[in-house]
Design an enzyme around this catalytic site. Sequence first.
Site, PDB file in Angstrom:
ATOM      1  N   TYR A 239       0.849  -1.192   0.000  1.00 43.58           N
ATOM      2  CA  TYR A 239       0.000   0.000   0.000  1.00 43.58           C
ATOM      3  C   TYR A 239       0.881   1.237   0.000  1.00 43.58           C
ATOM      4  O   TYR A 239       1.899   1.262   0.695  1.00 43.58           O
ATOM      5  CB  TYR A 239      -0.873   0.035   1.264  1.00 43.58           C
ATOM      6  CG  TYR A 239      -1.896  -1.062   1.352  1.00 43.58           C
ATOM      7  CD1 TYR A 239      -1.515  -2.356   1.667  1.00 43.58           C
ATOM      8  CD2 TYR A 239      -3.240  -0.803   1.134  1.00 43.58           C
ATOM      9  CE1 TYR A 239      -2.452  -3.369   1.758  1.00 43.58           C
ATOM     10  CE2 TYR A 239      -4.182  -1.813   1.227  1.00 43.58           C
ATOM     11  CZ  TYR A 239      -3.784  -3.085   1.533  1.00 43.58           C
ATOM     12  OH  TYR A 239      -4.709  -4.080   1.617  1.00 43.58           O
ATOM     13  N   HIS A 247      -5.924   2.356  -1.254  1.00 39.83           N
ATOM     14  CA  HIS A 247      -6.032   1.051  -1.896  1.00 39.83           C
ATOM     15  C   HIS A 247      -4.626   0.539  -2.133  1.00 39.83           C
ATOM     16  O   HIS A 247      -3.696   1.321  -2.272  1.00 39.83           O
ATOM     17  CB  HIS A 247      -6.746   1.186  -3.238  1.00 39.83           C
ATOM     18  CG  HIS A 247      -8.228   1.204  -3.107  1.00 39.83           C
ATOM     19  ND1 HIS A 247      -8.924   0.150  -2.585  1.00 39.83           N
ATOM     20  CD2 HIS A 247      -9.133   2.130  -3.421  1.00 39.83           C
ATOM     21  CE1 HIS A 247     -10.204   0.439  -2.588  1.00 39.83           C
ATOM     22  NE2 HIS A 247     -10.370   1.640  -3.076  1.00 39.83           N
ATOM     23  N   LYS A 278      -4.522  -2.907  -9.588  1.00 34.51           N
ATOM     24  CA  LYS A 278      -3.192  -2.983  -8.994  1.00 34.51           C
ATOM     25  C   LYS A 278      -2.216  -3.405 -10.080  1.00 34.51           C
ATOM     26  O   LYS A 278      -2.621  -3.776 -11.176  1.00 34.51           O
ATOM     27  CB  LYS A 278      -3.162  -4.014  -7.868  1.00 34.51           C
ATOM     28  CG  LYS A 278      -4.186  -3.786  -6.780  1.00 34.51           C
ATOM     29  CD  LYS A 278      -4.024  -4.816  -5.717  1.00 34.51           C
ATOM     30  CE  LYS A 278      -5.243  -4.981  -4.834  1.00 34.51           C
ATOM     31  NZ  LYS A 278      -6.136  -3.890  -4.670  1.00 34.51           N
TER      32      LYS A 278
END
Lengths: 311, 199
Positions: A239, A247, A278
């Site tokens: 993170y 997020h 991601k």
Amino acid sequence: MAQTLVTEPFPISRIANRYLIFDVNIISHIRREHNICGVLIGTIPNLSQQNVFLGIPMQLMPEETRLLVEHGHAYIVEDADAHKTGFMEMSREDRLAFLRQMDKQGVEMALDAKRRAADKQEKVLKEKGLERKIQEKNLRRTDITPNPATGETSVGPSDEKSLSDSMPPSPTVGSARGQKVAPYFITPTTSHPPLPTPPLSPAAELPKVPHTYPLFRHLQSKGYFSTPGLRFGCHYTAYPGDPLRFHSHFLATGLDWDEEFELLDIVGGGRLGTGVKKAYLIGGEDPEAKASGKEDGSDPVRAFSIEWAGL
Amino acid sequence: MDIETARREHLKPAVSPSPLQSLLQDSTLPSTTHPGVLTLAFQIQHNLQYQHSWTGLRLHTHSPLTNAPFPRPLLSGLPPHRLYVHPDEQIELLKEAERKRKASKKEGGGNDVLKIEPEPEREWILPTRLSEKWTLGRLSEIFDGIGLVPPDAETARQEEDGQVNPWRTTKRIVLAAADSDSTVVYYIVHDGVVKPRQN
């Protein structure tokens, strides 16, 4: 929130190969200062199936522990040994002081309970419109309290008397109202106190870490927070800030420099990562760069971020 | 022998030489390059050119930085649209577009749409087969040989590219993985920790 000062290095308890922290101040300190979240694992003892909101202790990954120890922020305490030696070699004075402390707490709790019961009674009477009764009661009370000479109204002396020995306190402690109150018996639930903070033992070895540790260290050095990555099928989820505010950015998988990986894993990881906004991150330590980087202090870890190209 | 050559000159070639034949005769390719990876590179090149409308595709057998031969040939090319926009650049582009939109609204133009179309950029492509196994070491070897932006075929364009995108600060490569059924998937690999796009 009031910031409590944590003195570094602080102890990390090693129990059955788990690294645990029992002090909530240390927990918030390492989260704030060292970007380490750990995992809270404590449940309520009689409701252990309640596992949505867990509390202390906090379990640290070996990587997190190693990093804290390597940087001199913490040290490891073998908790079983510390307890054994701590309680076996405790002096009589310490023991008595602790028992006295417990008794004092017991009396306080008993008085507190009584006070609360009285308050409740008062409230109920008020609701039922029976204020006169309260006034009568209060009158009676004021009759008693200015009578300190009886010795029964004060708690202090008789309390001390009962504790002059290591025997459990006699249940003859008087309350402020001249009534007898049995002190509660407290079961100690912590071992610090009575045990002092264990001393720093420099001989303790560093925690054993998996081969993905270099990548973990690399991400931490860049200010990322890392949490265990099993949920996403990787080693760490990284993170950019506190996980409660951000997020995660990366699904990180640590590899050895010459460890072969399937391209299908890259495709799978890249696709999964892109699907959850991601990037898939692979990285490891270059042994050559490690050897040459020892002098200039450069990071020998190399990482690659993978995203779906969208073609 | 003389008659033979004379006859050949008179005759038109019945068929143009096969790609394989011309490839084998191509002396510019180093003999050290394994034909397998070369075929793979051509396969990816073909896929990019005809299925994804890429242009200016070039084969690189030597590093433009060190001039040492690559472990395998790489490709470079220009996609029809920008392939990758860094999230920070995207924010900047959106702000720019918003400013333009407001300006055009003031002038009375009814253009309400945010239009962001960044110029396409040349990309590096690494052709691989899905059945291959890679290591971090081999991957960083590839990255060490490439620059930020692939060199252009025409040197004239090079100067135009002199003002490279200031947001392009890390090396990136498009990993093309071809499966045995000739499916090709493309993944962008960045050198280092690069934050993801918020698609």
